[in-house]
Design an enzyme around this catalytic site. Structure first.
Site, PDB file in Angstrom:
ATOM      1  N   SER A 120      66.810 -30.174  61.558  1.00 49.29           N
ATOM      2  CA  SER A 120      65.498 -30.057  60.906  1.00 49.29           C
ATOM      3  C   SER A 120      64.991 -31.429  60.442  1.00 49.29           C
ATOM      4  CB  SER A 120      65.569 -29.044  59.762  1.00 49.29           C
ATOM      5  OG  SER A 120      64.285 -28.655  59.344  1.00 49.29           O
ATOM      6  N   HIS A 161      62.091 -25.282  63.792  1.00 44.96           N
ATOM      7  CA  HIS A 161      61.851 -23.902  63.331  1.00 44.96           C
ATOM      8  C   HIS A 161      60.653 -23.232  63.998  1.00 44.96           C
ATOM      9  CE1 HIS A 161      64.813 -24.998  60.387  1.00 44.96           C
ATOM     10  NE2 HIS A 161      64.028 -25.907  59.858  1.00 44.96           N
TER      11      HIS A 161
END
Length: 206
Positions: A120, A161
């Site tokens: 991320s 995501h």
């Protein structure tokens, strides 16, 4: 040659690590940087990543660059076999990498061929600039950050995501909003392997 493993959710794609590194991981030292997660309410993914690495036989050395002495940061990053940087607030992460001097050391080590795994925020910082993630990360978490310039080891902009709860709507909007940047979306079941100038998308089969 630069070797990067960029993902949204490491625990879901951790099985690809031996393939990425190209050999047995048992006994190798991993610099584990959880700094981005320090101001996040949800941090279960950090523990899951640590467990996944330990299950592979890696010696995990946790290194919070926001509090570790500079000598320890430098020594750990230079001696380790791999570097992992967790998810969390990208702006805070970049601020602390710069303040600690870790940004420079990571660049040197990765340019020298040391494998890097980013989850991320740890993926986003590899982009030329991180300002595009203001839609999901609060830049106020990094009041001392002077520039949004990332490490720039890739010429694209990872979008973690994608189509993954609870970021389905915002990531779709970001793709449109930053269309000129050419974002590279990564779902929680995917990862990008960067090997020099070659980038390959891999995916966990459902």
């Amino acid at each position: 040659m630069v070797k990067l493993f960029l993902c949204s959710y490491f625990a879901a794609v951790s099985s690809f690590t031996p393939q990425f590194v190209g050999g047995d991981l048992k006994g190798k030292k991993l610099a584990f940087i959880p700094t981005a997660s320090l101001h996040e309410k949800y941090t279960k993914y950090v523990d899951e990543a640590k467990q996944a690495f330990e299950n592979m036989g890696l010696k995990v050395e946790v290194l919070d660059v926001s509090s570790a002495p500079k000598e320890l940061t430098e020594r750990t990053l230079q001696r380790c076999d791999l570097i992992y940087v967790s998810g969390g607030n990208t702006f805070f992460l970049l601020q602390e990498l710069e303040k600690s001097g870790a940004k420079t050391i990571i660049l040197e080590q990765v340019k020298g061929g040391k494998p890097y795994i980013g989850e991320s925020a740890g993926s986003v910082i590899m982009a030329p600039n991180i300002s595009y993630v203001k839609d999901v990360d609060d830049e106020k978490a990094a009041p001392q950050l002077k520039s949004f310039e990332g490490l720039g080891l890739v010429d694209f902009y990872p979008l973690p995501h994608y189509k993954s709860f609870p970021f389905e709507e915002v990531t779709e909007k970001m793709l449109v909003k930053h269309a000129k940047l050419g974002l590279k979306p990564i779902t929680n079941q995917q990862a990008l392997f960067v090997n020099g100038n070659q980038t390959t998308l891999i995916e966990v089969k459902q």
